[in-house]
Scaffold this motif. Structure first.
Motif, PDB file in Angstrom:
ATOM      1  N   LEU A 148       0.909  -1.260  -0.035  1.00 35.89           N
ATOM      2  CA  LEU A 148      -0.030  -0.171  -0.088  1.00 35.89           C
ATOM      3  C   LEU A 148       1.068   1.128  -0.085  1.00 35.89           C
ATOM      4  CD1 LEU A 148      -2.834  -1.083   2.553  1.00 35.89           C
ATOM      5  CD2 LEU A 148      -3.087  -0.767  -0.060  1.00 35.89           C
ATOM      6  N   ASP A 149       1.906   1.290   0.859  1.00 35.63           N
ATOM      7  CA  ASP A 149       2.671   2.481   1.043  1.00 35.63           C
ATOM      8  C   ASP A 149       3.621   2.692  -0.485  1.00 35.63           C
ATOM      9  OD1 ASP A 149       1.934   2.773   3.426  1.00 35.63           O
ATOM     10  OD2 ASP A 149       3.752   1.868   4.481  1.00 35.63           O
ATOM     11  N   PHE A 150       3.917   1.474  -0.844  1.00 30.81           N
ATOM     12  CA  PHE A 150       4.576   1.730  -2.197  1.00 30.81           C
ATOM     13  C   PHE A 150       3.707   2.303  -3.338  1.00 30.81           C
ATOM     14  CE2 PHE A 150       5.747   0.130  -6.406  1.00 30.81           C
ATOM     15  CZ  PHE A 150       7.216   0.671  -6.769  1.00 30.81           C
ATOM     16  N   ALA A 151       2.395   1.707  -3.342  1.00 29.42           N
ATOM     17  CA  ALA A 151       1.454   2.152  -4.490  1.00 29.42           C
ATOM     18  C   ALA A 151       1.323   3.901  -4.336  1.00 29.42           C
ATOM     19  CB  ALA A 151       0.298   1.602  -4.415  1.00 29.42           C
ATOM     20  N   GLN A 152       1.264   4.178  -3.139  1.00 27.52           N
ATOM     21  CA  GLN A 152       0.734   5.621  -2.974  1.00 27.52           C
ATOM     22  C   GLN A 152       2.027   6.464  -3.064  1.00 27.52           C
ATOM     23  OE1 GLN A 152      -0.385   5.626   1.421  1.00 27.52           O
ATOM     24  NE2 GLN A 152      -2.348   4.726   0.998  1.00 27.52           N
ATOM     25  N   LEU A 153       3.261   5.775  -2.651  1.00 30.23           N
ATOM     26  CA  LEU A 153       4.600   6.765  -3.250  1.00 30.23           C
ATOM     27  C   LEU A 153       4.774   6.637  -4.407  1.00 30.23           C
ATOM     28  CD1 LEU A 153       7.019   8.021  -1.646  1.00 30.23           C
ATOM     29  CD2 LEU A 153       7.888   5.778  -1.717  1.00 30.23           C
ATOM     30  N   ASN A 154       4.407   5.669  -5.244  1.00 29.86           N
ATOM     31  CA  ASN A 154       4.685   5.673  -6.705  1.00 29.86           C
ATOM     32  C   ASN A 154       3.466   6.577  -7.307  1.00 29.86           C
ATOM     33  OD1 ASN A 154       6.109   4.571  -8.985  1.00 29.86           O
ATOM     34  ND2 ASN A 154       4.115   3.549  -9.517  1.00 29.86           N
ATOM     35  N   ASN A 155       2.385   6.823  -6.812  1.00 23.27           N
ATOM     36  CA  ASN A 155       1.392   7.628  -7.403  1.00 23.27           C
ATOM     37  C   ASN A 155       1.703   9.175  -7.199  1.00 23.27           C
ATOM     38  OD1 ASN A 155      -0.266   5.367  -8.497  1.00 23.27           O
ATOM     39  ND2 ASN A 155      -1.614   5.224  -6.681  1.00 23.27           N
ATOM     40  N   SER A 156       2.311   9.332  -5.990  1.00 22.24           N
ATOM     41  CA  SER A 156       2.446  10.594  -5.579  1.00 22.24           C
ATOM     42  C   SER A 156       3.908  11.115  -6.383  1.00 22.24           C
ATOM     43  CB  SER A 156       2.822  10.688  -4.231  1.00 22.24           C
ATOM     44  OG  SER A 156       1.553  10.451  -3.311  1.00 22.24           O
ATOM     45  N   ALA A 157       4.714  10.096  -6.613  1.00 23.88           N
ATOM     46  CA  ALA A 157       5.949  10.637  -7.456  1.00 23.88           C
ATOM     47  C   ALA A 157       5.495  10.938  -9.034  1.00 23.88           C
ATOM     48  CB  ALA A 157       6.844   9.533  -7.324  1.00 23.88           C
ATOM     49  N   GLN A 158       4.653  10.046  -9.598  1.00 29.41           N
ATOM     50  CA  GLN A 158       4.293  10.213 -10.855  1.00 29.41           C
ATOM     51  C   GLN A 158       3.442  11.442 -11.112  1.00 29.41           C
ATOM     52  OE1 GLN A 158       6.060   7.986 -12.970  1.00 29.41           O
ATOM     53  NE2 GLN A 158       6.835   7.607 -10.850  1.00 29.41           N
ATOM     54  N   SER A 159       3.033  12.079 -10.233  1.00 30.84           N
ATOM     55  CA  SER A 159       1.941  13.279 -10.319  1.00 30.84           C
ATOM     56  C   SER A 159       3.134  14.674 -10.400  1.00 30.84           C
ATOM     57  CB  SER A 159       1.039  13.478  -9.209  1.00 30.84           C
ATOM     58  OG  SER A 159       1.660  13.493  -7.940  1.00 30.84           O
ATOM     59  N   VAL A 160       4.156  14.470 -10.174  1.00 35.74           N
ATOM     60  CA  VAL A 160       4.823  15.937 -10.005  1.00 35.74           C
ATOM     61  C   VAL A 160       5.916  15.892 -11.292  1.00 35.74           C
ATOM     62  CG1 VAL A 160       4.877  16.010  -7.682  1.00 35.74           C
ATOM     63  CG2 VAL A 160       6.699  14.764  -8.691  1.00 35.74           C
ATOM     64  N   GLU A 161       6.313  16.932 -11.442  1.00 29.86           N
ATOM     65  CA  GLU A 161       7.216  17.199 -12.604  1.00 29.86           C
ATOM     66  C   GLU A 161       8.813  16.544 -12.554  1.00 29.86           C
ATOM     67  OE1 GLU A 161       5.875  21.396 -14.956  1.00 29.86           O
ATOM     68  OE2 GLU A 161       7.039  21.619 -13.205  1.00 29.86           O
ATOM     69  N   HIS A 162       9.183  16.272 -13.498  1.00 31.99           N
ATOM     70  CA  HIS A 162      10.806  15.833 -13.772  1.00 31.99           C
ATOM     71  C   HIS A 162      10.559  14.340 -12.910  1.00 31.99           C
ATOM     72  CE1 HIS A 162      11.479  19.637 -14.952  1.00 31.99           C
ATOM     73  NE2 HIS A 162      10.961  20.311 -13.646  1.00 31.99           N
ATOM     74  N   HIS A 163       9.480  13.863 -12.788  1.00 34.21           N
ATOM     75  CA  HIS A 163       9.624  12.535 -11.893  1.00 34.21           C
ATOM     76  C   HIS A 163      10.497  11.205 -12.769  1.00 34.21           C
ATOM     77  CE1 HIS A 163       6.613  10.519 -14.601  1.00 34.21           C
ATOM     78  NE2 HIS A 163       5.873  11.517 -14.730  1.00 34.21           N
ATOM     79  N   TYR A 164      10.997  10.529 -12.104  1.00 33.17           N
ATOM     80  CA  TYR A 164      11.239   9.227 -12.499  1.00 33.17           C
ATOM     81  C   TYR A 164      10.360   8.243 -13.305  1.00 33.17           C
ATOM     82  CZ  TYR A 164       9.938   7.205  -7.784  1.00 33.17           C
ATOM     83  OH  TYR A 164       9.082   6.704  -6.835  1.00 33.17           O
ATOM     84  N   LYS A 165      10.982   7.222 -13.852  1.00 31.89           N
ATOM     85  CA  LYS A 165      10.151   6.132 -14.457  1.00 31.89           C
ATOM     86  C   LYS A 165      10.934   4.823 -14.023  1.00 31.89           C
ATOM     87  CE  LYS A 165       8.549   8.826 -18.446  1.00 31.89           C
ATOM     88  NZ  LYS A 165       9.106   9.956 -18.201  1.00 31.89           N
ATOM     89  N   THR A 166      10.193   3.701 -13.795  1.00 33.83           N
ATOM     90  CA  THR A 166      10.741   2.714 -13.569  1.00 33.83           C
ATOM     91  C   THR A 166      10.748   1.998 -14.820  1.00 33.83           C
ATOM     92  OG1 THR A 166       9.848   2.639 -11.533  1.00 33.83           O
ATOM     93  CG2 THR A 166      10.291   0.297 -11.979  1.00 33.83           C
ATOM     94  N   GLU A 167      12.291   1.408 -15.075  1.00 34.08           N
ATOM     95  CA  GLU A 167      12.394   0.761 -16.389  1.00 34.08           C
ATOM     96  C   GLU A 167      12.255  -1.045 -15.858  1.00 34.08           C
ATOM     97  OE1 GLU A 167      14.845   1.855 -19.946  1.00 34.08           O
ATOM     98  OE2 GLU A 167      16.413   0.512 -18.588  1.00 34.08           O
ATOM     99  N   ALA A 168      12.861  -1.536 -14.827  1.00 32.13           N
ATOM    100  CA  ALA A 168      12.861  -2.693 -14.459  1.00 32.13           C
ATOM    101  C   ALA A 168      12.647  -3.193 -13.045  1.00 32.13           C
ATOM    102  CB  ALA A 168      14.262  -3.413 -14.921  1.00 32.13           C
ATOM    103  N   PHE A 169      11.878  -4.042 -12.693  1.00 28.47           N
ATOM    104  CA  PHE A 169      11.762  -4.384 -11.178  1.00 28.47           C
ATOM    105  C   PHE A 169      11.834  -5.840 -11.296  1.00 28.47           C
ATOM    106  CE2 PHE A 169       9.492  -2.319  -7.856  1.00 28.47           C
ATOM    107  CZ  PHE A 169       9.265  -3.367  -6.834  1.00 28.47           C
ATOM    108  N   ILE A 170      13.211  -6.105 -10.761  1.00 28.20           N
ATOM    109  CA  ILE A 170      13.572  -7.524 -10.767  1.00 28.20           C
ATOM    110  C   ILE A 170      13.572  -8.100  -9.542  1.00 28.20           C
ATOM    111  CG2 ILE A 170      15.581  -8.954 -11.653  1.00 28.20           C
ATOM    112  CD1 ILE A 170      16.493  -6.832 -13.569  1.00 28.20           C
ATOM    113  N   ARG A 171      12.786  -9.268  -9.499  1.00 26.19           N
ATOM    114  CA  ARG A 171      12.473 -10.084  -8.358  1.00 26.19           C
ATOM    115  C   ARG A 171      13.943 -11.014  -8.269  1.00 26.19           C
ATOM    116  NH1 ARG A 171       8.971 -13.215  -9.352  1.00 26.19           N
ATOM    117  NH2 ARG A 171      10.147 -14.941  -9.777  1.00 26.19           N
ATOM    118  N   VAL A 172      14.934 -10.851  -7.389  1.00 26.67           N
ATOM    119  CA  VAL A 172      16.305 -11.579  -7.513  1.00 26.67           C
ATOM    120  C   VAL A 172      16.122 -13.113  -7.078  1.00 26.67           C
ATOM    121  CG1 VAL A 172      18.628 -11.550  -7.302  1.00 26.67           C
ATOM    122  CG2 VAL A 172      17.525  -9.445  -7.612  1.00 26.67           C
TER     123      VAL A 172
END
Length: 229
Positions: A148-172
């Motif tokens: 839940l915290d991750f989803a909220q954090l990611n939504n907040s980040a994507q709503s601002v200018e100059h935000h990062y994008k996630t290219e890979a999310f690797i379960r090692v």
């Protein structure tokens, strides 16, 4: 915080194999130390060696150290492969890994499924981007709240200018050269200036990211990088 030396296991003796049977392409992340003028030769040799093993190079370039509490030895190069099946589980890849180890220092290989592979293509040119590679171990005290915290954090980040994008999310699942982390996340900003503006303009959001790390991770490290492709 400077990354201290000391946690890397013997490079030829620390392959951790999960015996996972993959039903989809596998991502392999590597980082190593080499002389700056030897990077291209190492990558060219790697690219030739993986042709018969069902792999291709998606990203390769420079890394610039980082911050965090993993005990990592110095590295200045990285690469990301996409493979049809596990490379670390293939006996036919042993000679390739041994040669790569002999050509470099402090070699680390991390392998697993990339859950972002169908959402954002890693085949787009990335040579003008500013990359950050994040290693993480979870404490697993509250996985539901973590998600839940991750989803909220990611939504907040994507709503601002100059935000990062996630290219890979690797379960090692497999690791070579270090104790296996839970995950590797590859993010990028469209430029280094975008990354600086994101951090400077959003102190509250940066504080939330820090809090997420404190609440849900036992250790983590951020490694900055840039790719040649």
């Amino acid at each position: 915080m400077n990354i201290r030396m000391g946690m890397i296991y013997s490079l030829l003796g620390c392959l951790i194999t999960s015996q996972t049977v993959y039903a989809q392409p596998v991502s392999l992340f590597g980082m190593f130390q080499t002389k700056s003028n030897a990077h291209s030769k190492v990558i060219n040799n790697l690219e030739q060696g993986i042709k018969s093993l069902g792999c291709l190079v998606l990203r390769e370039g420079k890394s610039f150290g980082g911050q965090g509490n993993y005990q990592l030895q110095p590295t200045n190069s990285f690469f990301i492969l996409k493979c049809e099946q596990s490379l670390l589980d293939q006996k036919s890849a042993n000679s390739l890994i041994e040669r790569l180890n002999n050509e470099t220092q402090n070699l680390v290989l991390l392998e697993g499924i990339d859950s972002q592979s169908n959402k954002l293509s890693s085949t787009e040119p990335g040579n003008n981007r500013s990359y950050i590679l994040k290693l993480s171990d979870y404490n697993n005290t509250s996985p539901v709240q973590r998600n839940l915290d991750f989803a909220q954090l990611n939504n907040s980040a994507q709503s601002v200018e100059h935000h990062y994008k996630t290219e890979a999310f690797i379960r090692v699942d497999n690791a070579y050269g270090m104790e296996r982390p839970d995950e590797l996340v590859v993010i990028y900003y469209n430029s280094a200036s975008d990354g600086q503006k994101f951090r400077d303009n959003n102190p509250g959001l940066m504080a939330k990211i820090s809090r997420f790390n404190q609440d849900h991770l036992t250790r983590f490290s951020y490694i900055s990088a840039e790719t040649n492709r």
